[in-house]
Write a protein that holds these residues in place. Structure first.
Motif, mmCIF file in Angstrom:
data_model
loop_
_atom_site.group_PDB
_atom_site.id
_atom_site.type_symbol
_atom_site.label_atom_id
_atom_site.label_comp_id
_atom_site.label_asym_id
_atom_site.label_seq_id
_atom_site.Cartn_x
_atom_site.Cartn_y
_atom_site.Cartn_z
ATOM 1 N N UNK A 1 0.867 -1.182 0.000
ATOM 2 C CA UNK A 1 0.000 0.000 0.000
ATOM 3 C C UNK A 1 0.903 1.231 0.000
ATOM 4 N N UNK A 2 0.395 2.358 0.421
ATOM 5 C CA UNK A 2 1.174 3.593 0.318
ATOM 6 C C UNK A 2 2.353 3.694 1.256
ATOM 7 N N UNK A 3 2.383 2.896 2.318
ATOM 8 C CA UNK A 3 3.475 3.031 3.283
ATOM 9 C C UNK A 3 4.053 1.710 3.780
ATOM 10 N N UNK A 4 3.741 0.607 3.090
ATOM 11 C CA UNK A 4 4.322 -0.669 3.510
ATOM 12 C C UNK A 4 4.173 -1.689 2.388
ATOM 13 N N UNK A 5 4.931 -2.782 2.511
ATOM 14 C CA UNK A 5 4.785 -3.897 1.571
ATOM 15 C C UNK A 5 4.993 -5.206 2.311
ATOM 16 N N UNK A 6 4.470 -6.278 1.718
ATOM 17 C CA UNK A 6 4.618 -7.608 2.277
ATOM 18 C C UNK A 6 5.476 -8.461 1.362
ATOM 19 N N UNK A 7 6.284 -9.313 1.956
ATOM 20 C CA UNK A 7 7.128 -10.226 1.194
ATOM 21 C C UNK A 7 7.203 -11.550 1.945
#
Length: 222
Positions: free
Chosen positions: A56-62
């Motif tokens: 999203x605008x302020x985080x990512x998942x991996x």
């Protein structure tokens, strides 16, 4: 294969770790590396190439595979940990460091840290078999940071960090005994393999090798 340069674009924060079976899901707070990003793109996290599965605008998942956890220090991290982040290189990007693949070769352990005028000298212990790919004044990636080897020993190496590198990466947080992700120079690996194939499968000492014009021609250097 994605490529990076070892120039950290920002320090992210590990927001959450979700364990599902033998894998981990990392949720990482970030901003700059999310510009023009899309699902499936790669981001280097402490020098480890990870695939963005959601953002999203302020985080990512991996998601981290078992082999990634085994080969790197990411499995030891807890929420709140600071992470070196870098987007994969695009064709138009400036190559400011050296070629980094995001495939960690091993773990280094901080042996000592000392300040020397406007620099920080850090000695990092590694397995002896990794030193075969290293040379003094050559390149190495430490937690995803492109650095130059100042001095090379039998089972460790010394790096000198400028104030800018110290302050703009998570290396300013490390202390003696901490584990760091190490990726040796890709060029060094290829040169070693070429030399080993040339001289047979037995171990050899490269600096005892005679490299002449015929050798360079035969191995495609000229």
């Amino acid at each position: 294969m994605c490529l990076f340069t070892g120039i950290v674009q920002e320090i992210g924060v590990l927001r959450e770790v979700v364990r599902t079976g033998g894998t981990y899901l990392f949720s990482i707070t970030a901003r700059r590396v999310l510009q023009d990003i899309k699902k499936g793109d790669s981001i280097a996290v402490n020098g480890v190439c990870l695939t963005v599965i959601d953002f999203n605008g302020n985080s990512f998942n991996a998601e981290l595979m078992p082999e990634t956890l085994k080969a790197s220090n990411l499995g030891d991290l807890k929420p709140g940990a600071l992470l070196n982040l870098e987007q994969a290189v695009r064709a138009k990007d400036f190559l400011g460091g050296h070629i980094v693949t995001g495939h960690v070769d091993g773990i280094g352990v901080v042996k000592s840290i000392r300040k020397n005028r406007n620099a920080y000298l850090v000695e990092i212990g590694i397995k002896k078999d990794l030193t075969r790919y290293l040379v003094e004044k050559g390149s190495i990636a430490v937690n995803g940071v492109s650095l130059t080897i100042m001095e090379l020993y039998s089972d460790s190496f010394l790096i000198s960090l400028t104030r800018e590198t110290w302050n703009s990466t998570n290396l300013h947080c490390v202390k003696t005994g901490d584990s760091l992700n190490i990726e040796t120079d890709l060029l060094g690996k290829y040169v070693y393999k070429i030399l080993k194939n040339y001289f047979g499968n037995k171990e050899f000492v490269p600096h005892h090798t005679t490299i002449n014009r015929e050798f360079l021609i035969e191995n495609g250097f000229i």
